[in-house]
Design an enzyme around this catalytic site. Structure first.
Site, short mmCIF file in Angstrom:
data_model
loop_
_atom_site.label_atom_id
_atom_site.label_comp_id
_atom_site.label_asym_id
_atom_site.label_seq_id
_atom_site.Cartn_x
_atom_site.Cartn_y
_atom_site.Cartn_z
N ASN A 153 0.96 -1.41 0.37
CA ASN A 153 -0.14 0.18 0.25
C ASN A 153 0.58 0.92 0.23
O ASN A 153 1.36 2.00 -1.40
CB ASN A 153 -0.93 -0.06 1.34
N ASP A 154 1.17 1.40 1.13
CA ASP A 154 2.25 2.99 1.60
C ASP A 154 3.42 3.03 -0.08
O ASP A 154 4.02 4.07 -0.17
CB ASP A 154 2.55 3.05 2.75
#
Lengths: 97, 464
Positions: B390-391
Protein backbone atom coordinates in the site's frame (compact mmCIF):
# COMPACT_ATOMS: atom_id res chain seq x y z
CA UNK A 1 48.46 -1.81 28.74
CA UNK A 2 48.92 1.38 26.70
CA UNK A 3 50.19 -0.30 23.58
CA UNK A 4 47.62 -3.12 23.61
CA UNK A 5 44.68 -0.75 23.55
CA UNK A 6 46.19 1.31 20.74
CA UNK A 7 46.69 -1.80 18.61
CA UNK A 8 43.12 -2.79 19.43
CA UNK A 9 41.77 0.58 18.30
CA UNK A 10 43.77 0.38 15.06
CA UNK A 11 42.38 -3.10 14.34
CA UNK A 12 38.83 -2.03 15.22
CA UNK A 13 39.00 0.99 12.92
CA UNK A 14 40.44 -0.92 9.97
CA UNK A 15 37.97 -3.78 10.40
CA UNK A 16 35.09 -1.28 10.46
CA UNK A 17 36.22 0.25 7.15
CA UNK A 18 36.65 -3.24 5.69
CA UNK A 19 33.16 -4.13 6.93
CA UNK A 20 31.65 -1.09 5.21
CA UNK A 21 33.34 -2.00 1.92
CA UNK A 22 32.28 -5.64 2.07
CA UNK A 23 28.73 -5.14 3.21
CA UNK A 24 27.91 -2.40 0.72
CA UNK A 25 28.45 -5.08 -1.93
CA UNK A 26 25.88 -7.45 -0.46
CA UNK A 27 22.78 -7.18 -2.70
CA UNK A 28 19.46 -6.22 -1.03
CA UNK A 29 18.09 -9.64 -1.86
CA UNK A 30 20.52 -11.15 0.68
CA UNK A 31 20.04 -8.62 3.46
CA UNK A 32 18.07 -10.97 5.71
CA UNK A 33 20.70 -13.75 5.51
CA UNK A 34 23.31 -11.03 6.05
CA UNK A 35 21.62 -10.10 9.33
CA UNK A 36 21.27 -13.66 10.57
CA UNK A 37 24.86 -14.35 9.47
CA UNK A 38 25.92 -11.26 11.42
CA UNK A 39 24.18 -12.74 14.46
CA UNK A 40 26.31 -15.84 14.06
CA UNK A 41 29.53 -13.86 13.74
CA UNK A 42 28.70 -11.78 16.83
CA UNK A 43 28.61 -15.13 18.64
CA UNK A 44 32.43 -14.85 18.55
CA UNK A 45 32.03 -13.72 22.17
CA UNK A 46 32.00 -17.47 22.83
CA UNK A 47 35.81 -17.28 22.72
CA UNK A 48 35.83 -15.03 25.78
CA UNK A 49 32.99 -16.97 27.38
CA UNK A 50 34.82 -20.31 27.21
CA UNK A 51 37.81 -18.97 29.14
CA UNK A 52 35.54 -17.42 31.78
CA UNK A 53 33.43 -20.58 32.10
CA UNK A 54 36.31 -23.04 32.30
CA UNK A 55 39.10 -20.96 33.76
CA UNK A 56 38.42 -21.86 37.38
CA UNK A 57 38.02 -18.28 38.63
CA UNK A 58 35.41 -19.03 41.30
CA UNK A 59 31.73 -19.80 41.17
CA UNK A 60 30.45 -16.38 40.10
CA UNK A 61 32.71 -16.37 37.07
CA UNK A 62 31.73 -19.92 36.23
CA UNK A 63 28.02 -19.11 36.39
CA UNK A 64 28.47 -15.98 34.27
CA UNK A 65 30.72 -17.89 31.88
CA UNK A 66 28.39 -20.84 31.38
CA UNK A 67 25.52 -18.42 30.74
CA UNK A 68 27.67 -16.53 28.24
CA UNK A 69 28.71 -19.77 26.48
CA UNK A 70 25.05 -20.79 26.17
CA UNK A 71 23.94 -17.38 24.82
CA UNK A 72 26.84 -17.14 22.39
CA UNK A 73 26.40 -20.73 21.19
CA UNK A 74 22.73 -20.07 20.44
CA UNK A 75 23.89 -17.26 18.18
CA UNK A 76 26.66 -19.28 16.57
CA UNK A 77 24.75 -22.50 15.90
CA UNK A 78 21.34 -20.89 15.38
CA UNK A 79 22.73 -18.06 13.25
CA UNK A 80 24.76 -20.22 10.88
CA UNK A 81 22.07 -22.91 10.63
CA UNK A 82 19.22 -20.52 9.81
CA UNK A 83 21.40 -18.58 7.36
CA UNK A 84 22.26 -21.81 5.59
CA UNK A 85 18.59 -22.77 5.53
CA UNK A 86 17.68 -19.46 3.91
CA UNK A 87 20.53 -19.36 1.42
CA UNK A 88 19.63 -22.83 0.14
CA UNK A 89 16.23 -21.44 -0.87
CA UNK A 90 17.73 -18.94 -3.32
CA UNK A 91 17.60 -20.60 -6.73
CA UNK A 92 18.30 -19.17 -10.13
CA UNK A 93 15.84 -19.56 -12.98
CA UNK A 94 15.92 -23.15 -14.20
CA UNK A 95 16.39 -24.56 -10.73
CA UNK A 96 20.15 -24.40 -10.34
CA UNK A 97 21.73 -22.07 -7.81
CA UNK B 1 48.09 -27.11 24.75
CA UNK B 2 49.28 -24.91 21.89
CA UNK B 3 51.71 -21.98 22.08
CA UNK B 4 50.35 -18.43 22.27
CA UNK B 5 51.70 -17.56 18.82
CA UNK B 6 49.90 -20.51 17.19
CA UNK B 7 46.68 -19.50 18.93
CA UNK B 8 47.03 -15.94 17.63
CA UNK B 9 47.57 -17.24 14.09
CA UNK B 10 44.54 -19.48 14.47
CA UNK B 11 42.44 -16.45 15.41
CA UNK B 12 43.83 -14.62 12.38
CA UNK B 13 42.73 -17.46 10.08
CA UNK B 14 39.29 -17.39 11.73
CA UNK B 15 39.04 -13.63 11.08
CA UNK B 16 39.99 -14.22 7.43
CA UNK B 17 37.21 -16.81 7.18
CA UNK B 18 34.67 -14.27 8.46
CA UNK B 19 35.89 -11.64 5.99
CA UNK B 20 35.90 -13.97 2.96
CA UNK B 21 32.55 -15.37 4.07
CA UNK B 22 31.03 -11.87 4.04
CA UNK B 23 32.61 -11.17 0.66
CA UNK B 24 30.98 -14.29 -0.78
CA UNK B 25 27.63 -13.00 0.47
CA UNK B 26 27.96 -10.62 -2.50
CA UNK B 27 25.99 -13.03 -4.72
CA UNK B 28 23.34 -15.69 -4.05
CA UNK B 29 25.45 -18.17 -6.04
CA UNK B 30 28.50 -17.96 -3.76
CA UNK B 31 26.69 -17.12 -0.51
CA UNK B 32 26.05 -20.66 0.84
CA UNK B 33 29.75 -21.55 0.56
CA UNK B 34 30.63 -18.22 2.16
CA UNK B 35 28.38 -18.90 5.12
CA UNK B 36 29.93 -22.35 5.60
CA UNK B 37 33.44 -20.88 5.45
CA UNK B 38 32.46 -18.37 8.11
CA UNK B 39 31.14 -21.25 10.26
CA UNK B 40 34.44 -23.15 9.86
CA UNK B 41 36.22 -19.99 11.00
CA UNK B 42 34.06 -19.94 14.12
CA UNK B 43 34.78 -23.60 14.83
CA UNK B 44 38.49 -22.92 14.46
CA UNK B 45 38.29 -20.00 16.91
CA UNK B 46 36.51 -22.22 19.46
CA UNK B 47 38.99 -25.10 19.09
CA UNK B 48 41.97 -22.75 19.35
CA UNK B 49 40.51 -21.27 22.55
CA UNK B 50 39.94 -24.68 24.11
CA UNK B 51 43.48 -25.76 23.25
CA UNK B 52 45.18 -22.53 24.30
CA UNK B 53 45.46 -23.61 27.92
CA UNK B 54 43.11 -21.24 29.74
CA UNK B 55 40.54 -23.94 30.33
CA UNK B 56 40.89 -26.14 33.43
CA UNK B 57 37.34 -27.33 33.98
CA UNK B 58 35.14 -28.75 31.27
CA UNK B 59 31.75 -29.49 32.84
CA UNK B 60 30.41 -25.93 32.62
CA UNK B 61 31.71 -25.50 29.10
CA UNK B 62 30.13 -28.70 27.85
CA UNK B 63 26.85 -27.81 29.54
CA UNK B 64 26.84 -24.34 27.95
CA UNK B 65 27.74 -25.64 24.49
CA UNK B 66 25.15 -28.42 24.54
CA UNK B 67 22.41 -26.19 25.93
CA UNK B 68 23.08 -23.16 23.73
CA UNK B 69 23.96 -25.12 20.60
CA UNK B 70 20.94 -27.39 20.97
CA UNK B 71 18.51 -24.52 21.54
CA UNK B 72 20.04 -22.55 18.66
CA UNK B 73 19.76 -25.47 16.26
CA UNK B 74 16.18 -26.14 17.30
CA UNK B 75 15.23 -22.48 16.78
CA UNK B 76 16.95 -22.36 13.40
CA UNK B 77 15.05 -25.42 12.19
CA UNK B 78 11.67 -24.54 13.69
CA UNK B 79 11.43 -20.86 12.78
CA UNK B 80 9.01 -19.84 10.05
CA UNK B 81 10.42 -17.50 7.45
CA UNK B 82 7.73 -14.93 8.31
CA UNK B 83 9.13 -14.93 11.88
CA UNK B 84 12.75 -14.21 10.86
CA UNK B 85 12.65 -10.64 12.22
CA UNK B 86 11.76 -11.92 15.69
CA UNK B 87 14.53 -14.49 15.53
CA UNK B 88 17.17 -11.97 14.48
CA UNK B 89 15.95 -9.68 17.26
CA UNK B 90 16.38 -12.48 19.82
CA UNK B 91 19.85 -13.34 18.55
CA UNK B 92 20.87 -9.69 18.76
CA UNK B 93 19.79 -9.81 22.39
CA UNK B 94 21.70 -13.02 23.11
CA UNK B 95 24.86 -11.47 21.63
CA UNK B 96 24.43 -8.51 23.96
CA UNK B 97 23.83 -10.77 26.95
CA UNK B 98 26.96 -12.82 26.24
CA UNK B 99 29.05 -9.64 26.15
CA UNK B 100 27.58 -8.41 29.44
CA UNK B 101 28.31 -11.73 31.14
CA UNK B 102 31.91 -12.00 29.90
CA UNK B 103 32.73 -8.38 30.75
CA UNK B 104 30.90 -8.67 34.08
CA UNK B 105 32.82 -11.83 34.99
CA UNK B 106 36.14 -10.17 34.14
CA UNK B 107 35.20 -7.22 36.33
CA UNK B 108 34.07 -9.32 39.30
CA UNK B 109 37.15 -11.51 39.04
CA UNK B 110 39.45 -8.49 39.34
CA UNK B 111 37.36 -6.73 42.01
CA UNK B 112 37.06 -9.78 44.25
CA UNK B 113 40.78 -10.46 43.98
CA UNK B 114 41.46 -6.81 44.86
CA UNK B 115 43.34 -6.41 41.58
CA UNK B 116 43.56 -2.94 40.07
CA UNK B 117 42.53 -3.06 36.41
CA UNK B 118 44.23 -0.72 33.94
CA UNK B 119 42.00 2.26 33.14
CA UNK B 120 41.59 1.17 29.51
CA UNK B 121 40.31 -2.25 30.55
CA UNK B 122 38.03 -0.66 33.13
CA UNK B 123 36.52 1.65 30.52
CA UNK B 124 35.95 -1.12 27.97
CA UNK B 125 34.36 -3.31 30.65
CA UNK B 126 31.88 -0.54 31.46
CA UNK B 127 31.18 0.00 27.75
CA UNK B 128 30.64 -3.74 27.17
CA UNK B 129 28.16 -3.84 30.03
CA UNK B 130 26.33 -0.68 28.94
CA UNK B 131 26.07 -1.56 25.22
CA UNK B 132 25.49 -5.27 25.85
CA UNK B 133 22.74 -4.69 28.40
CA UNK B 134 20.94 -2.10 26.25
CA UNK B 135 21.15 -4.53 23.32
CA UNK B 136 19.80 -7.38 25.44
CA UNK B 137 16.67 -5.74 26.86
CA UNK B 138 16.13 -3.53 23.80
CA UNK B 139 16.12 -6.64 21.62
CA UNK B 140 13.71 -8.43 23.93
CA UNK B 141 11.29 -5.50 23.63
CA UNK B 142 11.75 -5.48 19.82
CA UNK B 143 11.03 -9.21 19.81
CA UNK B 144 7.90 -8.72 21.93
CA UNK B 145 6.62 -5.99 19.61
CA UNK B 146 7.24 -8.09 16.49
CA UNK B 147 5.67 -11.14 18.10
CA UNK B 148 2.77 -8.90 19.15
CA UNK B 149 3.21 -9.82 22.80
CA UNK B 150 3.51 -6.06 23.30
CA UNK B 151 1.48 -3.51 21.37
CA UNK B 152 3.07 -2.32 18.14
CA UNK B 153 1.99 1.22 18.97
CA UNK B 154 4.58 3.47 20.56
CA UNK B 155 4.45 3.44 24.37
CA UNK B 156 5.20 6.92 25.63
CA UNK B 157 4.94 8.74 28.95
CA UNK B 158 5.83 12.23 30.15
CA UNK B 159 9.51 13.05 30.67
CA UNK B 160 10.53 9.81 28.92
CA UNK B 161 13.51 11.39 27.17
CA UNK B 162 14.57 13.17 30.35
CA UNK B 163 14.50 9.88 32.24
CA UNK B 164 16.51 8.17 29.49
CA UNK B 165 19.11 10.93 29.52
CA UNK B 166 19.30 10.77 33.34
CA UNK B 167 19.78 7.00 33.23
CA UNK B 168 22.52 7.30 30.63
CA UNK B 169 24.29 10.01 32.64
CA UNK B 170 23.94 7.88 35.79
CA UNK B 171 25.51 4.89 34.01
CA UNK B 172 28.38 7.01 32.74
CA UNK B 173 28.94 8.58 36.16
CA UNK B 174 28.91 5.30 38.06
CA UNK B 175 31.01 3.66 35.35
CA UNK B 176 33.63 6.39 35.65
CA UNK B 177 33.57 6.02 39.45
CA UNK B 178 34.26 2.30 39.15
CA UNK B 179 37.14 2.86 36.75
CA UNK B 180 38.64 5.41 39.14
CA UNK B 181 38.24 3.45 42.38
CA UNK B 182 39.17 -0.22 42.26
CA UNK B 183 37.61 -1.42 45.52
CA UNK B 184 35.61 -4.53 46.25
CA UNK B 185 32.36 -2.62 46.73
CA UNK B 186 29.95 -4.02 44.14
CA UNK B 187 26.98 -1.66 44.60
CA UNK B 188 27.85 0.57 41.61
CA UNK B 189 28.45 -2.47 39.41
CA UNK B 190 24.94 -3.80 39.94
CA UNK B 191 23.50 -0.29 39.68
CA UNK B 192 25.12 0.21 36.27
CA UNK B 193 23.86 -3.17 35.11
CA UNK B 194 20.30 -2.48 36.30
CA UNK B 195 20.24 1.04 34.83
CA UNK B 196 21.56 -0.16 31.46
CA UNK B 197 19.01 -2.99 31.33
CA UNK B 198 16.22 -0.49 32.09
CA UNK B 199 17.58 1.93 29.49
CA UNK B 200 17.34 -0.75 26.78
CA UNK B 201 13.64 -1.22 27.53
CA UNK B 202 12.92 2.50 27.67
CA UNK B 203 14.74 3.23 24.41
CA UNK B 204 12.71 0.73 22.37
CA UNK B 205 9.18 0.95 23.84
CA UNK B 206 8.42 4.38 22.31
CA UNK B 207 9.22 3.07 18.81
CA UNK B 208 6.30 1.90 16.66
CA UNK B 209 6.00 -1.63 15.27
CA UNK B 210 6.45 -0.44 11.68
CA UNK B 211 9.86 0.98 12.58
CA UNK B 212 11.15 -2.28 14.06
CA UNK B 213 13.20 -3.11 10.90
CA UNK B 214 15.36 -0.08 11.64
CA UNK B 215 15.58 -0.97 15.32
CA UNK B 216 16.67 -4.55 14.68
CA UNK B 217 19.33 -3.40 12.22
CA UNK B 218 20.60 -0.89 14.79
CA UNK B 219 20.61 -3.51 17.55
CA UNK B 220 22.55 -5.88 15.28
CA UNK B 221 25.13 -3.14 15.07
CA UNK B 222 25.11 -2.72 18.87
CA UNK B 223 25.58 -6.46 19.41
CA UNK B 224 28.66 -6.29 17.18
CA UNK B 225 30.07 -3.27 18.97
CA UNK B 226 29.45 -4.99 22.33
CA UNK B 227 31.41 -8.03 21.09
CA UNK B 228 34.25 -5.76 19.95
CA UNK B 229 34.32 -4.05 23.36
CA UNK B 230 34.55 -7.46 25.00
CA UNK B 231 37.48 -8.11 22.66
CA UNK B 232 39.21 -5.08 24.17
CA UNK B 233 38.47 -6.36 27.68
CA UNK B 234 40.02 -9.79 27.14
CA UNK B 235 42.58 -8.43 24.66
CA UNK B 236 41.51 -10.74 21.85
CA UNK B 237 41.72 -9.43 18.29
CA UNK B 238 39.33 -11.89 16.69
CA UNK B 239 36.52 -10.47 18.83
CA UNK B 240 37.48 -6.94 17.84
CA UNK B 241 37.53 -7.79 14.12
CA UNK B 242 34.32 -9.86 14.12
CA UNK B 243 32.54 -7.30 16.28
CA UNK B 244 33.58 -4.44 13.99
CA UNK B 245 32.32 -6.35 10.92
CA UNK B 246 28.94 -6.95 12.55
CA UNK B 247 28.84 -3.38 13.80
CA UNK B 248 29.37 -1.97 10.31
CA UNK B 249 26.84 -4.36 8.77
CA UNK B 250 24.18 -3.20 11.22
CA UNK B 251 24.96 0.45 10.55
CA UNK B 252 24.74 0.05 6.76
CA UNK B 253 21.39 -1.74 7.02
CA UNK B 254 20.09 0.89 9.45
CA UNK B 255 20.99 3.60 6.96
CA UNK B 256 19.37 1.76 4.04
CA UNK B 257 16.12 1.27 5.96
CA UNK B 258 15.99 4.89 7.12
CA UNK B 259 16.53 6.06 3.54
CA UNK B 260 13.79 3.76 2.27
CA UNK B 261 11.34 5.34 4.71
CA UNK B 262 12.68 8.86 4.18
CA UNK B 263 13.23 9.23 7.92
CA UNK B 264 16.26 10.19 9.93
CA UNK B 265 17.50 7.75 12.56
CA UNK B 266 16.73 10.38 15.21
CA UNK B 267 13.15 10.59 13.98
CA UNK B 268 12.77 6.81 14.09
CA UNK B 269 14.22 6.54 17.60
CA UNK B 270 12.61 9.55 19.22
CA UNK B 271 9.71 10.53 16.91
CA UNK B 272 7.13 8.00 18.28
CA UNK B 273 5.84 7.68 14.70
CA UNK B 274 2.23 6.48 14.59
CA UNK B 275 1.51 7.40 18.23
CA UNK B 276 -1.27 9.77 17.25
CA UNK B 277 -3.01 7.08 15.22
CA UNK B 278 -4.52 7.37 11.75
CA UNK B 279 -4.74 10.94 10.64
CA UNK B 280 -4.15 12.55 7.34
CA UNK B 281 -5.77 12.94 4.07
CA UNK B 282 -9.08 11.73 2.69
CA UNK B 283 -9.61 15.11 1.05
CA UNK B 284 -7.52 14.47 -2.04
CA UNK B 285 -9.58 11.47 -3.11
CA UNK B 286 -13.08 12.76 -2.40
CA UNK B 287 -15.31 12.66 -5.47
CA UNK B 288 -13.06 10.14 -7.19
CA UNK B 289 -14.36 6.68 -7.91
CA UNK B 290 -12.80 3.29 -7.66
CA UNK B 291 -13.03 0.87 -10.55
CA UNK B 292 -13.23 -2.77 -9.54
CA UNK B 293 -12.49 -5.66 -11.85
CA UNK B 294 -13.89 -9.18 -11.94
CA UNK B 295 -11.71 -12.25 -11.57
CA UNK B 296 -12.47 -13.24 -15.18
CA UNK B 297 -11.44 -9.90 -16.67
CA UNK B 298 -8.28 -9.73 -14.57
CA UNK B 299 -7.40 -13.27 -15.65
CA UNK B 300 -7.76 -12.38 -19.34
CA UNK B 301 -5.67 -9.27 -18.87
CA UNK B 302 -2.88 -11.21 -17.16
CA UNK B 303 -3.01 -14.18 -19.51
CA UNK B 304 -2.33 -12.02 -22.57
CA UNK B 305 0.11 -9.59 -20.98
CA UNK B 306 3.62 -9.55 -22.44
CA UNK B 307 5.20 -8.01 -19.39
CA UNK B 308 3.94 -8.22 -15.81
CA UNK B 309 5.55 -6.71 -12.74
CA UNK B 310 4.36 -8.14 -9.43
CA UNK B 311 4.61 -5.79 -6.46
CA UNK B 312 4.39 -7.89 -3.29
CA UNK B 313 3.77 -6.36 0.12
CA UNK B 314 3.68 -7.92 3.53
CA UNK B 315 -0.04 -8.62 3.05
CA UNK B 316 1.03 -11.32 0.59
CA UNK B 317 3.05 -13.08 3.25
CA UNK B 318 0.30 -12.68 5.85
CA UNK B 319 -2.12 -14.41 3.45
CA UNK B 320 0.51 -17.15 2.87
CA UNK B 321 0.03 -16.56 -0.85
CA UNK B 322 3.68 -16.71 -2.00
CA UNK B 323 3.26 -20.13 -3.59
CA UNK B 324 0.08 -19.07 -5.36
CA UNK B 325 1.79 -16.01 -6.84
CA UNK B 326 4.62 -18.17 -8.16
CA UNK B 327 2.11 -20.54 -9.73
CA UNK B 328 0.32 -17.62 -11.38
CA UNK B 329 3.65 -16.30 -12.68
CA UNK B 330 4.47 -19.68 -14.21
CA UNK B 331 1.13 -19.70 -16.05
CA UNK B 332 1.71 -16.19 -17.42
CA UNK B 333 5.16 -17.27 -18.56
CA UNK B 334 3.73 -20.35 -20.24
CA UNK B 335 1.50 -17.98 -22.22
CA UNK B 336 4.60 -16.09 -23.39
CA UNK B 337 4.60 -13.23 -20.89
CA UNK B 338 7.50 -12.12 -18.74
CA UNK B 339 7.06 -11.79 -14.97
CA UNK B 340 9.28 -9.77 -12.68
CA UNK B 341 8.97 -8.86 -9.02
CA UNK B 342 9.56 -5.33 -7.75
CA UNK B 343 10.74 -5.35 -4.14
CA UNK B 344 10.63 -2.21 -2.05
CA UNK B 345 13.25 -2.20 0.75
CA UNK B 346 10.49 -2.07 3.38
CA UNK B 347 8.22 -4.62 1.65
CA UNK B 348 8.76 -7.13 4.45
CA UNK B 349 9.32 -6.81 8.16
CA UNK B 350 13.12 -6.57 7.95
CA UNK B 351 15.72 -5.76 5.26
CA UNK B 352 15.50 -8.36 2.46
CA UNK B 353 12.63 -10.19 4.15
CA UNK B 354 10.32 -10.30 1.11
CA UNK B 355 13.11 -11.79 -1.00
CA UNK B 356 13.49 -14.68 1.43
CA UNK B 357 9.74 -15.25 1.54
CA UNK B 358 9.60 -15.41 -2.26
CA UNK B 359 12.71 -17.58 -2.47
CA UNK B 360 11.03 -19.98 -0.07
CA UNK B 361 8.15 -20.21 -2.57
CA UNK B 362 10.71 -21.11 -5.29
CA UNK B 363 10.61 -17.77 -7.09
CA UNK B 364 14.01 -17.55 -8.86
CA UNK B 365 16.14 -14.80 -7.35
CA UNK B 366 17.04 -13.33 -10.76
CA UNK B 367 13.37 -12.32 -11.10
CA UNK B 368 13.53 -10.16 -7.98
CA UNK B 369 14.38 -6.51 -8.70
CA UNK B 370 15.18 -3.75 -6.22
CA UNK B 371 13.36 -0.47 -6.41
CA UNK B 372 16.16 1.34 -8.24
CA UNK B 373 16.56 -1.40 -10.83
CA UNK B 374 12.88 -1.71 -11.64
CA UNK B 375 11.40 1.78 -11.41
CA UNK B 376 12.13 2.78 -15.00
CA UNK B 377 10.66 -0.55 -16.21
CA UNK B 378 7.09 0.18 -15.14
CA UNK B 379 6.38 2.32 -18.22
CA UNK B 380 6.90 -0.72 -20.43
CA UNK B 381 4.88 -3.07 -18.21
CA UNK B 382 1.45 -4.15 -19.49
CA UNK B 383 0.24 -4.96 -16.00
CA UNK B 384 1.55 -4.06 -12.57
CA UNK B 385 0.01 -6.48 -10.09
CA UNK B 386 0.03 -5.05 -6.56
CA UNK B 387 -0.57 -7.68 -3.88
CA UNK B 388 -0.87 -6.58 -0.27
CA UNK B 389 1.30 -3.47 -0.72
CA UNK B 390 0.00 0.00 0.00
CA UNK B 391 2.19 2.85 1.22
CA UNK B 392 5.18 1.81 -0.91
CA UNK B 393 3.12 2.35 -4.09
CA UNK B 394 1.33 5.55 -3.01
CA UNK B 395 2.04 8.31 -5.57
CA UNK B 396 1.33 10.91 -2.88
CA UNK B 397 4.88 10.26 -1.70
CA UNK B 398 6.04 11.88 -4.94
CA UNK B 399 3.47 14.60 -5.42
CA UNK B 400 1.70 15.63 -2.22
CA UNK B 401 3.85 17.62 0.22
CA UNK B 402 1.09 17.44 2.86
CA UNK B 403 1.19 13.63 2.94
CA UNK B 404 2.94 12.07 5.94
CA UNK B 405 4.90 9.84 3.55
CA UNK B 406 5.91 12.67 1.20
CA UNK B 407 9.47 12.17 0.01
CA UNK B 408 9.58 8.46 0.71
CA UNK B 409 10.99 6.60 -2.30
CA UNK B 410 8.21 4.49 -3.84
CA UNK B 411 7.71 2.01 -6.65
CA UNK B 412 6.34 3.93 -9.65
CA UNK B 413 3.48 1.51 -10.18
CA UNK B 414 1.16 4.23 -11.50
CA UNK B 415 3.37 4.52 -14.61
CA UNK B 416 2.47 1.02 -15.80
CA UNK B 417 0.02 0.68 -18.73
CA UNK B 418 -2.48 -0.88 -16.35
CA UNK B 419 -2.53 -1.65 -12.66
CA UNK B 420 -4.40 -4.38 -10.80
CA UNK B 421 -4.47 -3.92 -7.02
CA UNK B 422 -5.43 -6.91 -4.91
CA UNK B 423 -6.87 -5.76 -1.63
CA UNK B 424 -9.36 -6.96 0.94
CA UNK B 425 -11.32 -3.70 1.11
CA UNK B 426 -10.82 0.04 0.78
CA UNK B 427 -9.63 0.35 4.40
CA UNK B 428 -6.46 2.40 4.54
CA UNK B 429 -3.22 0.59 5.41
CA UNK B 430 -1.07 0.61 8.51
CA UNK B 431 -0.16 4.27 8.31
CA UNK B 432 -3.81 5.22 7.77
CA UNK B 433 -3.05 7.19 4.61
CA UNK B 434 -5.37 7.29 1.58
CA UNK B 435 -3.78 5.93 -1.57
CA UNK B 436 -4.40 7.88 -4.79
CA UNK B 437 -3.21 4.88 -6.80
CA UNK B 438 -6.50 3.13 -6.07
CA UNK B 439 -8.43 5.97 -7.73
CA UNK B 440 -6.12 6.21 -10.75
CA UNK B 441 -7.93 5.84 -14.12
CA UNK B 442 -5.63 2.97 -15.15
CA UNK B 443 -6.08 1.13 -11.86
CA UNK B 444 -8.53 -1.70 -11.32
CA UNK B 445 -9.19 -3.09 -7.86
CA UNK B 446 -9.56 -6.83 -7.38
CA UNK B 447 -11.20 -7.12 -3.98
CA UNK B 448 -10.79 -10.20 -1.82
CA UNK B 449 -8.30 -12.24 0.13
CA UNK B 450 -4.96 -12.37 -1.73
CA UNK B 451 -4.68 -16.14 -1.66
CA UNK B 452 -8.30 -16.66 -2.73
CA UNK B 453 -7.96 -14.16 -5.58
CA UNK B 454 -4.70 -15.68 -6.80
CA UNK B 455 -6.13 -19.20 -6.71
CA UNK B 456 -9.16 -17.86 -8.61
CA UNK B 457 -6.94 -16.23 -11.24
CA UNK B 458 -4.95 -19.43 -11.66
CA UNK B 459 -8.16 -21.38 -12.23
CA UNK B 460 -9.48 -18.81 -14.72
CA UNK B 461 -6.26 -18.69 -16.76
CA UNK B 462 -6.08 -22.48 -16.87
CA UNK B 463 -9.65 -22.51 -18.19
CA UNK B 464 -9.01 -19.99 -20.99
Amino acid sequence: MGEGIVIGIVIFTLATFLGFELIQRVPPTLHTPLMSGSNAISGITVVGALVVAGGGFGWISTVFGVGAVAFAMMNVVGGYAVTDRMLRMFKKDGGER
Amino acid sequence: MIPHLVAELGYLVASACFIIGLKRLGSPATAPAGNRLSAWGMLLAVVVTLLAGGVVSWTGIIAGIVLGGGLGLWMARAVQMTAMPQMVALFNGFGGAASVLVAGAEFLKAELAGEALPASTGITIQLSILIGAVTFTGSLVAWAKLQEVLTGRPITFPLQKVLNAALLLGVIGLGAYQVATPDAFLGPFYAVLAAALLLGVLLVIPIGGADMPVVIALLTSFSGIAAAMTGFVIDNHVLIIAGALVGSSGIILTRIMCKAMNRSLGNVLFGAFGAAGPSAGGAAVEGLTVRSVSLEDAAVQLAYARSVIVVPGYGLAVAQAQHAVRELAELIEKNGGEVRYAIHPVAGRMPGHMNVLLAEANVPYDRLYDMDAVNDQFEQADVALVIGANDVVNPAARSDPSSPIYGMPILDVDKARSVIVMKRSMNPGFAGIENALFYHPRTAMLFGDAKGSLTGLIGEIKGL
